[in-house]
Design a protein around this motif. Structure first.
Motif, PDB file in Angstrom:
ATOM      1  N   ILE A  88       0.836  -1.197   0.000  1.00  0.00           N
ATOM      2  CA  ILE A  88       0.000   0.000   0.000  1.00  0.00           C
ATOM      3  C   ILE A  88       0.876   1.253   0.000  1.00  0.00           C
ATOM      4  CG2 ILE A  88      -0.269   0.003   2.522  1.00  0.00           C
ATOM      5  CD1 ILE A  88      -3.238   0.858   1.979  1.00  0.00           C
ATOM      6  N   SER A  97      -2.867   5.965  -0.213  1.00  0.00           N
ATOM      7  CA  SER A  97      -3.922   5.038   0.201  1.00  0.00           C
ATOM      8  C   SER A  97      -3.847   4.753   1.698  1.00  0.00           C
ATOM      9  CB  SER A  97      -3.840   3.733  -0.589  1.00  0.00           C
ATOM     10  OG  SER A  97      -4.204   3.966  -1.935  1.00  0.00           O
ATOM     11  N   ALA A 121      -6.808   5.540   4.421  1.00  0.00           N
ATOM     12  CA  ALA A 121      -7.317   4.540   5.371  1.00  0.00           C
ATOM     13  C   ALA A 121      -7.234   5.049   6.804  1.00  0.00           C
ATOM     14  CB  ALA A 121      -6.535   3.237   5.227  1.00  0.00           C
ATOM     15  N   VAL A 168     -10.862   1.712   1.236  1.00  0.00           N
ATOM     16  CA  VAL A 168      -9.552   1.095   1.474  1.00  0.00           C
ATOM     17  C   VAL A 168      -9.612   0.243   2.736  1.00  0.00           C
ATOM     18  CG1 VAL A 168      -7.106   1.513   1.929  1.00  0.00           C
ATOM     19  CG2 VAL A 168      -8.324   2.952   0.279  1.00  0.00           C
ATOM     20  N   ASN A 211      -4.154   5.284  -5.106  1.00  0.00           N
ATOM     21  CA  ASN A 211      -5.208   6.080  -5.716  1.00  0.00           C
ATOM     22  C   ASN A 211      -4.630   6.903  -6.865  1.00  0.00           C
ATOM     23  OD1 ASN A 211      -7.857   7.185  -5.950  1.00  0.00           O
ATOM     24  ND2 ASN A 211      -7.219   8.959  -4.796  1.00  0.00           N
ATOM     25  N   TRP A 229      -7.967   0.846  -4.572  1.00  0.00           N
ATOM     26  CA  TRP A 229      -8.973   0.360  -3.620  1.00  0.00           C
ATOM     27  C   TRP A 229      -9.910   1.466  -3.149  1.00  0.00           C
ATOM     28  CZ3 TRP A 229      -6.132  -3.328   0.311  1.00  0.00           C
ATOM     29  CH2 TRP A 229      -5.661  -4.442  -0.383  1.00  0.00           C
ATOM     30  N   THR A 230      -9.821   2.642  -3.754  1.00  0.00           N
ATOM     31  CA  THR A 230     -10.691   3.740  -3.332  1.00  0.00           C
ATOM     32  C   THR A 230     -12.036   3.714  -4.035  1.00  0.00           C
ATOM     33  OG1 THR A 230      -9.837   5.327  -4.959  1.00  0.00           O
ATOM     34  CG2 THR A 230      -8.733   5.221  -2.795  1.00  0.00           C
TER      35      THR A 230
END
Length: 121
Positions: free
Chosen positions: A2, A6, A10, A18, A103, A119-120
């Motif tokens: 990660i 990101s 989180a 995320v 992102n 993962w956003t």
């Protein structure tokens, strides 16, 4: 693996997508490079998010992955078209065959062979 963006997302938004993805992972499936940690730690020193205690709690859930000789050798082979933190992270991920969770997909688009996930969304 990660990235800093990101990770910060989180840490500052518990309801973020995320975090939902992180919750679905087994311990150790996701790591943070010492490169991304350095980028975040610099921000913390400059009083940018996240707060220091939140960063420490994040590291308990997402272990640090040291940047090593293999990563350094991979870094030496990469073109320099973007920020150095991004090049270092890309090299680190390539050296251990990891996917970069970011992102900022465009920041890594020119790195041949690098797998990237956002993962956003």
């Amino acid at each position: 693996m990660i990235d800093a963006d990101s990770s910060i997302y989180a840490m500052v938004d518990q309801a973020s997508p995320v975090n939902a993805r992180l919750a679905d992972c087994e311990p150790g499936d996701v790591v943070i490079s010492t490169i991304s940690f350095a980028e975040i730690a610099l921000g913390v020193q400059l009083q940018e998010p996240p707060p220091p205690g939140v960063l420490e709690a994040f590291l308990e859930a997402v272990p640090l992955m040291p940047f090593d000789e293999m990563a350094a050798r991979e870094y030496a082979r990469l073109p320099f078209r973007r920020a150095r933190f991004d090049r270092l992270l890309a090299a680190h991920a390539l050296s251990i065959a990891a996917i970069v969770v970011t992102n900022n997909e465009a920041d890594f688009a020119d790195v041949a062979g690098l797998k990237v996930e956002n993962w956003t969304r």
